[in-house]
Design a protein around this motif. Sequence first.
Motif, PDB file in Angstrom:
ATOM      1  N   GLN A   1       3.947   2.076   8.521  1.00 56.48           N
ATOM      2  CA  GLN A   1       4.105   2.372   7.102  1.00 56.48           C
ATOM      3  C   GLN A   1       5.194   3.417   6.883  1.00 56.48           C
ATOM      4  O   GLN A   1       6.014   3.280   5.965  1.00 56.48           O
ATOM      5  CB  GLN A   1       2.790   2.854   6.495  1.00 56.48           C
TER       6      GLN A   1
ATOM      7  N   LEU B   1       9.335  10.981  -4.483  1.00 57.58           N
ATOM      8  CA  LEU B   1       8.136  10.173  -4.233  1.00 57.58           C
ATOM      9  C   LEU B   1       7.922   9.986  -2.733  1.00 57.58           C
ATOM     10  O   LEU B   1       6.820  10.155  -2.211  1.00 57.58           O
ATOM     11  CB  LEU B   1       8.305   8.822  -4.929  1.00 57.58           C
ATOM     12  N   TYR B   2       9.013   9.672  -2.037  1.00 57.59           N
ATOM     13  CA  TYR B   2       8.961   9.467  -0.583  1.00 57.59           C
ATOM     14  C   TYR B   2       8.455  10.717   0.133  1.00 57.59           C
ATOM     15  O   TYR B   2       7.538  10.641   0.948  1.00 57.59           O
ATOM     16  CB  TYR B   2      10.349   9.087  -0.080  1.00 57.59           C
TER      17      TYR B   2
ATOM     18  N   THR C   1       6.016   4.386  -2.395  1.00 51.84           N
ATOM     19  CA  THR C   1       7.483   4.528  -2.431  1.00 51.84           C
ATOM     20  C   THR C   1       8.127   3.150  -2.408  1.00 51.84           C
ATOM     21  O   THR C   1       8.975   2.824  -3.248  1.00 51.84           O
ATOM     22  CB  THR C   1       7.994   5.358  -1.234  1.00 51.84           C
ATOM     23  N   GLN C   2       7.723   2.333  -1.461  1.00 54.05           N
ATOM     24  CA  GLN C   2       8.308   0.999  -1.332  1.00 54.05           C
ATOM     25  C   GLN C   2       7.991   0.154  -2.556  1.00 54.05           C
ATOM     26  O   GLN C   2       8.833  -0.595  -3.048  1.00 54.05           O
ATOM     27  CB  GLN C   2       7.776   0.318  -0.071  1.00 54.05           C
TER      28      GLN C   2
ATOM     29  N   GLY D   1       8.584   1.819   7.210  1.00 52.54           N
ATOM     30  CA  GLY D   1       8.916   1.035   6.032  1.00 52.54           C
ATOM     31  C   GLY D   1       9.355   1.912   4.875  1.00 52.54           C
ATOM     32  O   GLY D   1      10.346   1.632   4.192  1.00 52.54           O
ATOM     33  N   SER D   2       8.609   2.973   4.681  1.00 52.51           N
ATOM     34  CA  SER D   2       8.919   3.935   3.624  1.00 52.51           C
ATOM     35  C   SER D   2      10.295   4.542   3.823  1.00 52.51           C
ATOM     36  O   SER D   2      11.111   4.597   2.901  1.00 52.51           O
ATOM     37  CB  SER D   2       7.877   5.040   3.692  1.00 52.51           C
TER      38      SER D   2
ATOM     39  N   PRO E   1      13.993  -3.204   4.732  1.00 56.71           N
ATOM     40  CA  PRO E   1      13.880  -2.991   3.296  1.00 56.71           C
ATOM     41  C   PRO E   1      14.500  -4.136   2.499  1.00 56.71           C
ATOM     42  O   PRO E   1      15.497  -4.711   2.907  1.00 56.71           O
ATOM     43  CB  PRO E   1      14.677  -1.703   3.071  1.00 56.71           C
TER      44      PRO E   1
ATOM     45  N   HIS F   1       0.814  -1.217   0.000  1.00 54.92           N
ATOM     46  CA  HIS F   1       0.000   0.000   0.000  1.00 54.92           C
ATOM     47  C   HIS F   1       0.849   1.270   0.000  1.00 54.92           C
ATOM     48  O   HIS F   1       0.330   2.357  -0.183  1.00 54.92           O
ATOM     49  CB  HIS F   1      -1.006   0.012   1.152  1.00 54.92           C
ATOM     50  N   ASP F   2       2.157   1.106   0.171  1.00 59.29           N
ATOM     51  CA  ASP F   2       3.043   2.263   0.176  1.00 59.29           C
ATOM     52  C   ASP F   2       3.709   2.389  -1.197  1.00 59.29           C
ATOM     53  O   ASP F   2       4.488   1.530  -1.600  1.00 59.29           O
ATOM     54  CB  ASP F   2       4.106   2.093   1.266  1.00 59.29           C
TER      55      ASP F   2
ATOM     56  N   ILE G   1      12.864   8.590  -6.454  1.00 61.46           N
ATOM     57  CA  ILE G   1      12.366   7.878  -5.276  1.00 61.46           C
ATOM     58  C   ILE G   1      12.289   8.809  -4.073  1.00 61.46           C
ATOM     59  O   ILE G   1      11.327   8.764  -3.307  1.00 61.46           O
ATOM     60  CB  ILE G   1      13.261   6.658  -4.935  1.00 61.46           C
TER      61      ILE G   1
ATOM     62  N   SER H   1      12.756   3.462   5.615  1.00 59.60           N
ATOM     63  CA  SER H   1      13.845   2.487   5.516  1.00 59.60           C
ATOM     64  C   SER H   1      14.112   2.131   4.062  1.00 59.60           C
ATOM     65  O   SER H   1      15.242   1.827   3.699  1.00 59.60           O
ATOM     66  CB  SER H   1      13.540   1.237   6.333  1.00 59.60           C
ATOM     67  N   SER H   2      13.094   2.222   3.207  1.00 60.27           N
ATOM     68  CA  SER H   2      13.288   1.854   1.805  1.00 60.27           C
ATOM     69  C   SER H   2      14.151   2.861   1.055  1.00 60.27           C
ATOM     70  O   SER H   2      14.683   2.549  -0.002  1.00 60.27           O
ATOM     71  CB  SER H   2      11.961   1.652   1.086  1.00 60.27           C
ATOM     72  N   ILE H   3      14.292   4.083   1.572  1.00 61.49           N
ATOM     73  CA  ILE H   3      15.208   5.031   0.926  1.00 61.49           C
ATOM     74  C   ILE H   3      16.526   5.143   1.692  1.00 61.49           C
ATOM     75  O   ILE H   3      17.400   5.908   1.319  1.00 61.49           O
ATOM     76  CB  ILE H   3      14.596   6.441   0.706  1.00 61.49           C
TER      77      ILE H   3
ATOM     78  N   LYS I   1      14.302   6.540  10.419  1.00 60.08           N
ATOM     79  CA  LYS I   1      13.827   5.194  10.774  1.00 60.08           C
ATOM     80  C   LYS I   1      14.009   4.932  12.263  1.00 60.08           C
ATOM     81  O   LYS I   1      13.111   4.400  12.921  1.00 60.08           O
ATOM     82  CB  LYS I   1      14.598   4.169   9.951  1.00 60.08           C
TER      83      LYS I   1
ATOM     84  N   GLN J   1      21.902   0.731  -2.326  1.00 62.54           N
ATOM     85  CA  GLN J   1      21.083  -0.179  -3.140  1.00 62.54           C
ATOM     86  C   GLN J   1      20.321   0.612  -4.207  1.00 62.54           C
ATOM     87  O   GLN J   1      20.224   0.186  -5.354  1.00 62.54           O
ATOM     88  CB  GLN J   1      20.065  -0.918  -2.258  1.00 62.54           C
ATOM     89  N   LEU J   2      19.778   1.759  -3.786  1.00 59.94           N
ATOM     90  CA  LEU J   2      19.030   2.602  -4.727  1.00 59.94           C
ATOM     91  C   LEU J   2      19.950   3.137  -5.821  1.00 59.94           C
ATOM     92  O   LEU J   2      19.579   3.171  -6.996  1.00 59.94           O
ATOM     93  CB  LEU J   2      18.368   3.783  -4.006  1.00 59.94           C
TER      94      LEU J   2
ATOM     95  N   GLN K   1      20.932   0.979   2.335  1.00 58.45           N
ATOM     96  CA  GLN K   1      19.794   0.938   1.427  1.00 58.45           C
ATOM     97  C   GLN K   1      19.897   2.024   0.366  1.00 58.45           C
ATOM     98  O   GLN K   1      19.493   1.824  -0.783  1.00 58.45           O
ATOM     99  CB  GLN K   1      18.483   1.086   2.217  1.00 58.45           C
TER     100      GLN K   1
ATOM    101  N   ALA L   1       8.276  -4.700   7.717  1.00 57.13           N
ATOM    102  CA  ALA L   1       9.343  -3.948   8.381  1.00 57.13           C
ATOM    103  C   ALA L   1       9.596  -4.475   9.791  1.00 57.13           C
ATOM    104  O   ALA L   1      10.582  -4.123  10.429  1.00 57.13           O
ATOM    105  CB  ALA L   1       8.996  -2.465   8.423  1.00 57.13           C
TER     106      ALA L   1
END
Lengths: 141, 156
Positions: free
Chosen positions: B81, B48-49, A24-25, B84-85, A117, A21-22, B45, B87-89, B95, B29-30, B26, A95
């Motif tokens: 959420q 977007l974040y 960005t991820q 998670g977001s 991630p 649902h996110d 990204i 951490s993904s960047i 985080k 990684q990007l 991470q 997460a």
Amino acid sequence: MEIDDLPYQFPEGLRVFVIDHDTTQLHVIANMCFQCNYRVATCIVASFTLHLLRETNGRFFYVILIEAQMSDMDSYQFLQCVTQEIKIPVIMMCADNTTSERMNAIEKGACDYWLKPLNVNHINNMWQQFKNMIKLKEYFR
Amino acid sequence: MEKNQSRMQLVAMKQSFFDQGLLDEQFIQLEELQDDVNPNFVEEIVILYYGDSLRLISSIEQALKERNLLDFNKLDTLMHQFTGSSSSIGAKKVKAECNLFREYCRAGNIEGCMKSFQQCKKEYASLRKKLEAYFQASWVLGGSMPLQVKKIKANP
């Protein structure tokens, strides 16, 4: 899906459905899949994805990757429906790294539970999950 | 000669983000996903974040207004959420603050939640400024302009 339908020895073209649902991820994970030359579909809604999979009998996807805490629907319910009705490998991602969550996912039929991630190693491993499932099907033929 | 110096400054800028614990692996990684086909991936990204998470942040802010009647479950879900977001960047400090918030949530600690959320927002805003400067500097060096030259919006 029949074993004979498999057109390839290599991971390229592996058809993956990523649900999160996110956005960005979702974007990051999808791009990692593109890097591995997988073919990716994405969705931010689990209920719609389930509907789509049911309508197409899971013919078009080989592996599903879903966030464990989706907002529109219980991911574990999604998991049970897919593993019982459609029989495609489902990998849960989250997460949170609690053992109970992991056990819950595996018990309910998930092939694996990945901590976010995600990185490229996870994505490469999707192919392995798919191969394992095929091996199992072969064995029980 | 000048270009080399600027390049070195850019590398040093990025390294400082890692040294200060603002970013983690991470982010690397990007960067590895960036190529000729996708030359602005990292910046896209990040944009977007920062765009997406505005909504999450204001939802959390709304929920925190309930003061003594906090819905900790809802807060934890929203923050899950956001964690998670972030951490993904590779937003390491953001985080960490998110995780702290979630601990306070689980303990039902209202004061702790309020404080750590303020910290969260602070780290989030600070990282945005630093990344903006970083991307700006890399354009100057002759990196390709992103398709949407959009300045990352400030929080309302």
